[in-house]
Enzyme design. Structure first.
Site, PDB file in Angstrom:
ATOM      1  N   MET A 141       0.882  -1.194  -0.303  1.00 25.71           N
ATOM      2  CA  MET A 141      -0.033   0.143   0.109  1.00 25.71           C
ATOM      3  C   MET A 141       0.750   1.172   0.103  1.00 25.71           C
ATOM      4  SD  MET A 141      -3.422  -0.935   2.123  1.00 25.71           S
ATOM      5  CE  MET A 141      -2.855  -0.486   3.740  1.00 25.71           C
ATOM      6  N   ALA A 191       3.904   3.958   0.586  1.00 24.36           N
ATOM      7  CA  ALA A 191       4.529   4.378   1.959  1.00 24.36           C
ATOM      8  C   ALA A 191       5.779   3.567   2.205  1.00 24.36           C
ATOM      9  CB  ALA A 191       3.762   4.579   3.292  1.00 24.36           C
ATOM     10  N   LEU A 192       6.646   3.219   1.758  1.00 20.67           N
ATOM     11  CA  LEU A 192       7.721   2.105   1.529  1.00 20.67           C
ATOM     12  C   LEU A 192       8.665   2.338   2.574  1.00 20.67           C
ATOM     13  CD1 LEU A 192       8.035   1.216  -2.243  1.00 20.67           C
ATOM     14  CD2 LEU A 192       6.270   0.323  -0.564  1.00 20.67           C
ATOM     15  N   HIS A 235       9.475  -3.409   3.329  1.00 17.68           N
ATOM     16  CA  HIS A 235       9.091  -3.537   1.847  1.00 17.68           C
ATOM     17  C   HIS A 235      10.346  -3.947   1.238  1.00 17.68           C
ATOM     18  CE1 HIS A 235       5.658  -0.869   3.285  1.00 17.68           C
ATOM     19  NE2 HIS A 235       4.969  -1.830   2.848  1.00 17.68           N
ATOM     20  N   GLN A 293      -2.805 -11.958   7.940  1.00 17.54           N
ATOM     21  CA  GLN A 293      -2.899 -11.747   6.615  1.00 17.54           C
ATOM     22  C   GLN A 293      -2.173 -12.793   5.496  1.00 17.54           C
ATOM     23  OE1 GLN A 293      -2.764  -7.732   4.571  1.00 17.54           O
ATOM     24  NE2 GLN A 293      -0.642  -8.300   4.060  1.00 17.54           N
ATOM     25  N   SER A 351       6.743  -0.289  10.103  1.00 18.44           N
ATOM     26  CA  SER A 351       5.409  -0.517   9.655  1.00 18.44           C
ATOM     27  C   SER A 351       5.229   0.969   9.099  1.00 18.44           C
ATOM     28  CB  SER A 351       4.241  -0.690  10.662  1.00 18.44           C
ATOM     29  OG  SER A 351       3.043  -0.216  10.435  1.00 18.44           O
ATOM     30  N   ARG A 405       2.681   2.561   9.603  1.00 18.42           N
ATOM     31  CA  ARG A 405       1.887   3.289  10.543  1.00 18.42           C
ATOM     32  C   ARG A 405       2.661   3.888  11.598  1.00 18.42           C
ATOM     33  NH1 ARG A 405      -2.479  -0.714   8.935  1.00 18.42           N
ATOM     34  NH2 ARG A 405      -4.250   0.710   8.347  1.00 18.42           N
TER      35      ARG A 405
HETATM   36  O1  PAF Z   1       0.064  -5.722   3.765  1.00 21.03           O
HETATM   37  C1  PAF Z   1      -0.471  -4.801   2.706  1.00 21.03           C
HETATM   38  O2  PAF Z   1       0.286  -3.785   2.428  1.00 21.03           O
HETATM   39  C2  PAF Z   1      -1.783  -5.009   2.211  1.00 21.03           C
HETATM   40  O3  PAF Z   1      -2.703  -5.383   3.233  1.00 21.03           O
HETATM   41  C3  PAF Z   1      -1.995  -5.605   0.879  1.00 21.03           C
HETATM   42  C4  PAF Z   1      -1.356  -7.179   0.988  1.00 21.03           C
HETATM   43  C5  PAF Z   1      -1.033  -5.040  -0.161  1.00 21.03           C
HETATM   44  C6  PAF Z   1      -3.365  -5.807   0.096  1.00 21.03           C
HETATM   45  O4  PAF Z   1      -3.857  -4.509   0.294  1.00 21.03           O
END
Ligand code: PAF
Length: 283
Positions: free
Chosen positions: A29, A31-32, A36, A155, A187, A189
């Protein structure tokens, strides 16, 4: 690196890459951060020199609840793109909400069982949103392998379940959580935390780590979890959604450490909801 915003463009860019080595996808999503980038590095390693790496950036509205941080979620597309270019990414897939969910969109993917407790209970509808968008991203890119972080442990388990259940021939790789030097899980966040909260946030990995050590040494699971909850409350966390020991594969709650387990915690610190988890292994 080619940046694509619509499906015909994405398909045209991917076409010459298919059959020319493996294709990996890292869904994000944006905001790396270094967490990531570790996924991107692993993707590059797995596809090898002849392969290709695609990264998606899409802040998925369907996985945010009505009182969650969709509007405030950090968006830094230009900086993200520079980082991905420097990391040798081939495709940056950035669909708009209208491309992902065009007028008339009516499908919901719900993964039963594993998505119902923990964050599934604390954030109703969240995993339907994740499962729906991940299914779409996997169908859009059709990678050989997709890489996700273990920081979002539930997830990852939900995605493994859906890929198996829907017969998708895609290898799902889970990467260990990347942490700041002091131990806080990276994160997007974390950017919301004030300096004071950033210091207090360390209580989460520390409380989970301490509880995991105690449980591995034979302490009562119930007592160790209660102590972790008390530590979090003393550091200003609240509400505490859960601190739970679960089966590492099925995420069923455990009261005795008799098989590989995962200790997961989620709690709010000020306005920021933090999650973390740690492996707990029987001797
Ligand atoms: O983990 C995340 O960044 C999100 O939940 C994902 C897997 C890209 C799905 O929107």
């Amino acid at each position: 690196m080619q940046t694509l915003y619509d499906l015909p463009g994405l398909r045209a860019a991917l076409e010459p890459m298919r059959g020319a080595g493996k294709l990996a996808l890292v869904p994000t999503m944006g905001a790396l951060h270094d967490g990531h980038m570790a996924l991107v590095e692993e993707a590059r390693r797995r596809v090898g020199p002849g392969g290709h790496v695609a990264v998606s950036i899409f802040v998925n509205p369907r996985q945010f609840g009505p009182n969650e941080d969709l509007a405030a979620y950090p968006r830094r597309e230009a900086a993200d793109a520079r980082m991905l270019l420097a990391a040798g990414v081939d495709i940056l897939w950035m669909p708009t909400a209208a491309v992902m969910y065009p007028a008339g969109f009516a499908t919901n993917i719900a993964v039963g069982g594993i998505s119902q407790g923990l964050d599934g209970a604390a954030r109703p509808g969240h995993f339907d949103g994740v499962a729906t968008v991940v299914t779409k991203l996997l169908n859009q890119v059709r990678p050989d392998v997709a890489i996700f972080g273990e920081k979002d442990y539930q997830q990852l388990a939900v995605i493994r379940r859906l890929v198996a259940d829907l017969d998708m021939a895609i290898e799902i790789v889970g990467m260990p959580t990347q942490r700041a030097q002091d131990g806080l899980a990276l994160s997007s966040r974390n950017a919301y935390l004030t300096d004071e909260e950033r210091k207090a946030a360390l209580a989460l990995p520390r409380a989970l780590g301490e509880a995991a050590r105690q449980i591995e040494k034979g302490a009562s699971v119930e007592a160790a979890l209660a102590k972790a909850v008390a530590t979090l409350a003393n550091h200003g966390f609240g509400p505490i959604d859960y601190v739970t020991l679960c089966d590492a594969a099925t995420l069923e709650p455990m009261t005795v450490l008799d098989r590989p387990a995962r200790l997961l915690g989620a709690a709010k610190l000020g306005t920021t909801r933090l999650i973390d988890n740690i492996a707990v292994d029987p001797a």
